[in-house]
Design a protein around this motif. Sequence first.
Motif, PDB file in Angstrom:
ATOM      1  N   LEU A  40     -35.559 -73.383  -4.669  1.00 24.56           N
ATOM      2  CA  LEU A  40     -34.191 -73.840  -4.881  1.00 24.56           C
ATOM      3  C   LEU A  40     -34.239 -74.901  -5.968  1.00 24.56           C
ATOM      4  O   LEU A  40     -34.980 -75.880  -5.858  1.00 24.56           O
ATOM      5  CB  LEU A  40     -33.599 -74.448  -3.606  1.00 24.56           C
ATOM      6  N   ILE A  41     -33.452 -74.703  -7.013  1.00 27.56           N
ATOM      7  CA  ILE A  41     -33.360 -75.680  -8.093  1.00 27.56           C
ATOM      8  C   ILE A  41     -31.964 -76.289  -8.033  1.00 27.56           C
ATOM      9  O   ILE A  41     -30.968 -75.574  -8.087  1.00 27.56           O
ATOM     10  CB  ILE A  41     -33.612 -75.035  -9.472  1.00 27.56           C
ATOM     11  N   VAL A  42     -31.907 -77.602  -7.893  1.00 27.55           N
ATOM     12  CA  VAL A  42     -30.629 -78.303  -7.853  1.00 27.55           C
ATOM     13  C   VAL A  42     -30.335 -78.809  -9.258  1.00 27.55           C
ATOM     14  O   VAL A  42     -31.059 -79.636  -9.796  1.00 27.55           O
ATOM     15  CB  VAL A  42     -30.672 -79.470  -6.841  1.00 27.55           C
ATOM     16  N   GLY A  43     -29.285 -78.256  -9.836  1.00 27.10           N
ATOM     17  CA  GLY A  43     -28.903 -78.608 -11.203  1.00 27.10           C
ATOM     18  C   GLY A  43     -29.208 -77.464 -12.150  1.00 27.10           C
ATOM     19  O   GLY A  43     -30.364 -77.101 -12.348  1.00 27.10           O
ATOM     20  N   ALA A  44     -28.165 -76.869 -12.691  1.00 26.75           N
ATOM     21  CA  ALA A  44     -28.334 -75.714 -13.572  1.00 26.75           C
ATOM     22  C   ALA A  44     -28.101 -76.092 -15.031  1.00 26.75           C
ATOM     23  O   ALA A  44     -27.534 -75.330 -15.800  1.00 26.75           O
ATOM     24  CB  ALA A  44     -27.390 -74.590 -13.156  1.00 26.75           C
ATOM     25  N   GLY A  45     -28.554 -77.288 -15.398  1.00 27.84           N
ATOM     26  CA  GLY A  45     -28.479 -77.693 -16.803  1.00 27.84           C
ATOM     27  C   GLY A  45     -29.605 -77.041 -17.586  1.00 27.84           C
ATOM     28  O   GLY A  45     -30.215 -76.063 -17.137  1.00 27.84           O
ATOM     29  N   MET A  46     -29.888 -77.593 -18.746  1.00 27.64           N
ATOM     30  CA  MET A  46     -30.932 -77.009 -19.603  1.00 27.64           C
ATOM     31  C   MET A  46     -32.270 -76.922 -18.876  1.00 27.64           C
ATOM     32  O   MET A  46     -32.918 -75.887 -18.872  1.00 27.64           O
ATOM     33  CB  MET A  46     -31.091 -77.835 -20.890  1.00 27.64           C
ATOM     34  N   THR A  47     -32.685 -78.019 -18.246  1.00 30.98           N
ATOM     35  CA  THR A  47     -33.984 -78.035 -17.580  1.00 30.98           C
ATOM     36  C   THR A  47     -34.015 -77.075 -16.405  1.00 30.98           C
ATOM     37  O   THR A  47     -34.945 -76.277 -16.271  1.00 30.98           O
ATOM     38  CB  THR A  47     -34.321 -79.466 -17.109  1.00 30.98           C
ATOM     39  N   GLY A  48     -33.004 -77.135 -15.554  1.00 29.93           N
ATOM     40  CA  GLY A  48     -32.956 -76.240 -14.398  1.00 29.93           C
ATOM     41  C   GLY A  48     -32.920 -74.781 -14.794  1.00 29.93           C
ATOM     42  O   GLY A  48     -33.591 -73.937 -14.199  1.00 29.93           O
ATOM     43  N   ALA A  49     -32.147 -74.456 -15.820  1.00 28.36           N
ATOM     44  CA  ALA A  49     -32.032 -73.074 -16.273  1.00 28.36           C
ATOM     45  C   ALA A  49     -33.352 -72.558 -16.840  1.00 28.36           C
ATOM     46  O   ALA A  49     -33.763 -71.426 -16.565  1.00 28.36           O
ATOM     47  CB  ALA A  49     -30.923 -72.947 -17.310  1.00 28.36           C
ATOM     48  N   VAL A  50     -34.023 -73.382 -17.631  1.00 27.58           N
ATOM     49  CA  VAL A  50     -35.301 -72.967 -18.215  1.00 27.58           C
ATOM     50  C   VAL A  50     -36.352 -72.783 -17.118  1.00 27.58           C
ATOM     51  O   VAL A  50     -37.094 -71.798 -17.109  1.00 27.58           O
ATOM     52  CB  VAL A  50     -35.781 -73.978 -19.285  1.00 27.58           C
ATOM     53  N   ILE A  51     -36.396 -73.723 -16.176  1.00 31.11           N
ATOM     54  CA  ILE A  51     -37.359 -73.599 -15.077  1.00 31.11           C
ATOM     55  C   ILE A  51     -37.062 -72.347 -14.255  1.00 31.11           C
ATOM     56  O   ILE A  51     -37.974 -71.607 -13.888  1.00 31.11           O
ATOM     57  CB  ILE A  51     -37.351 -74.872 -14.209  1.00 31.11           C
ATOM     58  N   ALA A  52     -35.794 -72.101 -13.964  1.00 28.76           N
ATOM     59  CA  ALA A  52     -35.418 -70.905 -13.210  1.00 28.76           C
ATOM     60  C   ALA A  52     -35.857 -69.641 -13.933  1.00 28.76           C
ATOM     61  O   ALA A  52     -36.381 -68.707 -13.321  1.00 28.76           O
ATOM     62  CB  ALA A  52     -33.912 -70.882 -12.964  1.00 28.76           C
ATOM     63  N   ASP A  53     -35.642 -69.603 -15.234  1.00 29.80           N
ATOM     64  CA  ASP A  53     -36.041 -68.436 -16.019  1.00 29.80           C
ATOM     65  C   ASP A  53     -37.551 -68.220 -15.953  1.00 29.80           C
ATOM     66  O   ASP A  53     -38.017 -67.096 -15.731  1.00 29.80           O
ATOM     67  CB  ASP A  53     -35.579 -68.622 -17.470  1.00 29.80           C
ATOM     68  N   LEU A  54     -38.309 -69.286 -16.121  1.00 23.94           N
ATOM     69  CA  LEU A  54     -39.774 -69.165 -16.083  1.00 23.94           C
ATOM     70  C   LEU A  54     -40.267 -68.737 -14.698  1.00 23.94           C
ATOM     71  O   LEU A  54     -41.171 -67.906 -14.586  1.00 23.94           O
ATOM     72  CB  LEU A  54     -40.424 -70.491 -16.489  1.00 23.94           C
ATOM     73  N   LEU A  55     -39.670 -69.287 -13.650  1.00 20.13           N
ATOM     74  CA  LEU A  55     -40.097 -68.928 -12.298  1.00 20.13           C
ATOM     75  C   LEU A  55     -39.733 -67.488 -11.940  1.00 20.13           C
ATOM     76  O   LEU A  55     -40.502 -66.799 -11.265  1.00 20.13           O
ATOM     77  CB  LEU A  55     -39.503 -69.899 -11.273  1.00 20.13           C
ATOM     78  N   THR A  56     -38.576 -67.005 -12.410  1.00 26.78           N
ATOM     79  CA  THR A  56     -38.229 -65.610 -12.143  1.00 26.78           C
ATOM     80  C   THR A  56     -39.136 -64.662 -12.923  1.00 26.78           C
ATOM     81  O   THR A  56     -39.485 -63.596 -12.428  1.00 26.78           O
ATOM     82  CB  THR A  56     -36.749 -65.303 -12.459  1.00 26.78           C
ATOM     83  N   GLU A  57     -39.531 -65.062 -14.132  1.00 23.97           N
ATOM     84  CA  GLU A  57     -40.492 -64.248 -14.886  1.00 23.97           C
ATOM     85  C   GLU A  57     -41.834 -64.182 -14.173  1.00 23.97           C
ATOM     86  O   GLU A  57     -42.567 -63.202 -14.315  1.00 23.97           O
ATOM     87  CB  GLU A  57     -40.683 -64.809 -16.300  1.00 23.97           C
ATOM     88  N   ALA A  58     -42.151 -65.220 -13.379  1.00 20.65           N
ATOM     89  CA  ALA A  58     -43.398 -65.244 -12.606  1.00 20.65           C
ATOM     90  C   ALA A  58     -43.253 -64.480 -11.285  1.00 20.65           C
ATOM     91  O   ALA A  58     -44.196 -64.426 -10.500  1.00 20.65           O
ATOM     92  CB  ALA A  58     -43.811 -66.682 -12.334  1.00 20.65           C
ATOM     93  N   GLY A  59     -42.073 -63.902 -11.042  1.00 20.45           N
ATOM     94  CA  GLY A  59     -41.880 -63.081  -9.856  1.00 20.45           C
ATOM     95  C   GLY A  59     -41.312 -63.803  -8.646  1.00 20.45           C
ATOM     96  O   GLY A  59     -41.224 -63.217  -7.567  1.00 20.45           O
ATOM     97  N   LEU A  60     -40.918 -65.052  -8.805  1.00 21.83           N
ATOM     98  CA  LEU A  60     -40.349 -65.794  -7.683  1.00 21.83           C
ATOM     99  C   LEU A  60     -38.842 -65.558  -7.585  1.00 21.83           C
ATOM    100  O   LEU A  60     -38.169 -65.316  -8.584  1.00 21.83           O
ATOM    101  CB  LEU A  60     -40.631 -67.290  -7.846  1.00 21.83           C
ATOM    102  N   ARG A  61     -38.329 -65.655  -6.362  1.00 15.27           N
ATOM    103  CA  ARG A  61     -36.881 -65.558  -6.131  1.00 15.27           C
ATOM    104  C   ARG A  61     -36.319 -66.970  -6.215  1.00 15.27           C
ATOM    105  O   ARG A  61     -36.725 -67.846  -5.467  1.00 15.27           O
ATOM    106  CB  ARG A  61     -36.600 -64.945  -4.760  1.00 15.27           C
TER     107      ARG A  61
END
Length: 80
Positions: A40-61
Amino acid sequence: MSDVATIHRDLRTGRTLWQDGPFPQIPAAAPAGMIEADVLIVGAGMTGAVIADLLTEAGLRVVLAEARKPLCGSTMATTR
């Protein structure tokens, strides 16, 4: 003269260049029930969005939680 076209903009409008462009359609809705995720990432700004993208590319939900509507957070506010 150069062959490169230059877009002339009034930079003193009080609006950022981010606000003047077309916004992508980003689905946003309150959860309708329980959500399972690895992260769970709290905050969908630049940092949160980039981290979310990288984690989904690594196969995480990944779930992003944001109080504001998409594209209206601190990135928009701090680039004025």
